[in-house]
Design an enzyme around this catalytic site. Structure first.
Site, PDB file in Angstrom:
ATOM      1  N   LYS A  57       0.857  -1.189   0.000  1.00 29.40           N
ATOM      2  CA  LYS A  57       0.000   0.000   0.000  1.00 29.40           C
ATOM      3  C   LYS A  57       0.892   1.237   0.000  1.00 29.40           C
ATOM      4  O   LYS A  57       1.952   1.246   0.645  1.00 29.40           O
ATOM      5  CB  LYS A  57      -0.871  -0.049   1.264  1.00 29.40           C
ATOM      6  CG  LYS A  57      -1.932   1.029   1.373  1.00 29.40           C
ATOM      7  CD  LYS A  57      -2.790   0.766   2.618  1.00 29.40           C
ATOM      8  CE  LYS A  57      -3.869   1.805   2.829  1.00 29.40           C
ATOM      9  NZ  LYS A  57      -4.714   1.515   4.007  1.00 29.40           N
ATOM     10  N   SER A 114      -9.661   1.540   3.067  1.00 30.02           N
ATOM     11  CA  SER A 114      -8.803   2.328   2.204  1.00 30.02           C
ATOM     12  C   SER A 114      -7.763   1.521   1.440  1.00 30.02           C
ATOM     13  O   SER A 114      -7.228   1.997   0.443  1.00 30.02           O
ATOM     14  CB  SER A 114      -8.099   3.394   3.027  1.00 30.02           C
ATOM     15  OG  SER A 114      -7.202   2.800   3.942  1.00 30.02           O
ATOM     16  N   SER A 162      -9.641  -0.947   7.196  1.00 31.86           N
ATOM     17  CA  SER A 162      -9.128  -0.780   5.828  1.00 31.86           C
ATOM     18  C   SER A 162      -8.497  -1.993   5.175  1.00 31.86           C
ATOM     19  O   SER A 162      -8.278  -1.987   3.969  1.00 31.86           O
ATOM     20  CB  SER A 162      -8.118   0.363   5.790  1.00 31.86           C
ATOM     21  OG  SER A 162      -8.817   1.556   5.694  1.00 31.86           O
TER      22      SER A 162
HETATM   23  N1  GLN Z   1     -12.880   3.599   6.436  1.00 29.70           N
HETATM   24  C1  GLN Z   1     -12.309   3.988   7.673  1.00 29.70           C
HETATM   25  C2  GLN Z   1     -12.012   5.464   7.683  1.00 29.70           C
HETATM   26  O1  GLN Z   1     -12.288   6.106   6.710  1.00 29.70           O
HETATM   27  C3  GLN Z   1     -11.109   3.164   7.975  1.00 29.70           C
HETATM   28  C4  GLN Z   1      -9.857   3.659   7.393  1.00 29.70           C
HETATM   29  C5  GLN Z   1      -8.672   2.818   7.693  1.00 29.70           C
HETATM   30  O2  GLN Z   1      -8.765   1.766   8.329  1.00 29.70           O
HETATM   31  N2  GLN Z   1      -7.535   3.303   7.275  1.00 29.70           N
HETATM   32  O3  GLN Z   1     -11.535   5.991   8.627  1.00 29.70           O
END
Ligand code: GLN
Length: 475
Positions: free
Chosen positions: A73, A148, A172
């Site tokens: 990532k 994400s 994420s």
């Molecule tokens: N979707 C969640 C957020 O927007 C989780 C993001 C993540 O785990 N990086 O905060």
């Protein structure tokens, strides 16, 4: 998968170079549409692969990950390679060092094919906040892959790589895995070093593997886990590799199913697949227990206070003086430099969270919001402590819904945040959690995957990996 490929490398059925070339070709064919990769590190990959082939030729011992193509990532630093976090503010940033996880997988001989797309600074659940365009769900390209870590998940789901690393602050790694049919593991907070990860919420962040099988997730975890002196929150790992715990038997295990995760907002078709999976666990010899996690209803609100607070302070360092310069910023004063860089460099969702976080941490509101959220976080953790006195694992759907269509939630941040409702608790409590594919639902002629989430006791990755593995080999 990893074991099979490893065997093939050893018996000469395929070489590491051939394996890389095959995957690079898949990237060439598919990635224009899928947009999983922000950077493809072709040369680094080929060099590493030929090193591994040399070793095999000489009869040297190689690790299970050696010679196998993977992806990182783009919020994980890789020395000499762009690391953008999918933000304009880091568009030209080249990492001058390796994250500990990058170093560890390189040492194992893994072949890194590139850096993958994400929601900007990992803020989002669909990759739609990426400054470089969203990734697409390979099962139905009109749908989001989740986020994400969407790019990492897509790269695995579409066979561009064998496995990938993502980061999970509120879901994420798990939510996109659920949307694309991969396995995604968020380790216990402290299990994996965070050194060299672009921080989002420092008390929540963990790096985790994204793979095709549960055993593969165990294999990757064994290589990245353990104490690192560069991260004071990292913990010592057991000497026995996690894959050795995947024995495929969970007879007598107690699995708790919390009613709080099966209520309002859960898609009926997801619920049906989930209930079938619960039955499956019964058939496999586990005892299903109704459990209560009464503070679950406050989890999302708590997360959306603690995370932006930590995010806003972590992102304060991006000022246009260090890291990289945003194009078109020509300031006259230092203040202008800050304002213009941050004004032009951050996207709207990240700005929203910085503003929320700054407000939450401001002198007059700190007690009312941040301190209160920390107290509720303790109650959420206590819920888990209580339940884990009675059961070994907790089983829930990973996400309340199937992969949604592009644009469905972009004009309503709250709708997007609700996608994290079942995943944020594991980050707040710090427990390990894995999403495994448990079935599909046919929509518009496409079989959309559903993920089931197994949460375990602190540092019991072995347990949830074995529970997930047992389900997988029996379905
Ligand atoms: N979707 C969640 C957020 O927007 C989780 C993001 C993540 O785990 N990086 O905060």
């Amino acid at each position: 998968m990893i074991r099979d490929l490893h065997e093939k490398l050893l018996n000469g059925e395929v070489s590491a170079i051939e394996l890389v070339q095959k995957h690079l070709k898949t990237i060439d064919e598919k990635d224009k549409e899928l947009n999983a990769f922000l950077t493809v590190t072709r040369d680094i990959a080929l060099k590493q692969a030929s090193k591994i082939d040399e070793k095999i030729k000489k009869g040297e011992k190689i690790d299970l990950l050696a010679g196998l193509p993977c992806a990182l990532k783009d919020n994980i630093c890789l020395n000499g390679t762009k690391t953008t976090a999918s933000s304009k503010i880091l568009e030209n940033y080249v990492a001058p060092y390796d994250a500990t996880v990058s170093e560890r997988i390189k040492d194992a001989g893994a072949v890194i094919l590139g850096k993958t797309n994400l929601d900007e600074f990992a803020c989002g659940g669909s990759t739609e906040t990426s400054a470089f365009g969203p990734s697409k769900n390979p099962i139905d390209t009109s749908r989001v892959p989740g986020g994400s870590s969407g790019g990492s998940v897509v790269s695995v789901a579409s066979d561009e790589v064998v496995w990938a690393l993502g980061t999970d602050t509120g879901g994420s790694v798990r939510q996109p895995s659920s949307f694309c049919g991969t396995v995604g593991l968020k380790p216990t907070y402290g299990r994996v070093s965070r050194y060299g990860i672009i921080a989002m919420g420092s008390s929540l962040d963990q790096v985790g593997p994204i793979t095709k099988t549960v055993e593969d997730a165990a294999i990757v975890l064994s290589r990245i886990a353990g104490r690192d002196e560069m991260d004071a929150t990292s913990a010592k790992s057991s000497d026995k590799p996690y894959e050795d715990y995947c024995v495929g038997d969970i007879k007598g295990a107690k699995i708790g199913v919390p009613s709080e995760y099966l209520g309002e907002g859960l898609d009926e078709s997801v619920k049906e697949v989930f209930m079938n999976a619960v039955e499956k666990y019964k058939e496999l010899g586990a005892t299903i227990v109704d459990v209560k996690l009464p503070h679950t209803e406050y989890a999302l609100a708590t997360y959306y206070i603690i995370m932006p607070a930590e995010l806003s302070s972590n992102l304060a360092r991006f000022d246009g003086i260090r890291y990289s310069k945003v194009e078109g910023v020509e300031p006259e004063t230092v203040l202008d430099q800050y304002l213009e860089t941050r004004g032009k460099g951050f996207g709207p969702e990240v700005k929203r969270r910085i503003m929320l976080g700054t407000y939450i941490l401001s002198a007059g509101y700190y007690d009312a919001y941040y301190k209160k959220a920390q107290k509720v976080r303790s109650l959420i953790k206590k819920d888990f402590e209580n339940v884990f006195e009675k059961v070994d694992y907790i089983f829930t759907p990973t996400s309340p819904e199937l992969a949604f269509k592009f644009g469905d939630k972009t004009d309503d941040p709250l709708k997007m945040y609700l996608s994290d409702i079942y995943t944020v608790t594991a980050n707040l409590a710090g427990v390990p959690a894995i999403s495994i594919p448990i079935g599909t639902v046919e929509v518009d002629g496409k079989n959309l995957p559903v993920g089931g989430q197994l949460m375990g006791k602190w540092f019991d990755e072995e347990g949830i990996l074995n529970a997930g593995h047992t389900f997988e080999i029996n379905s």
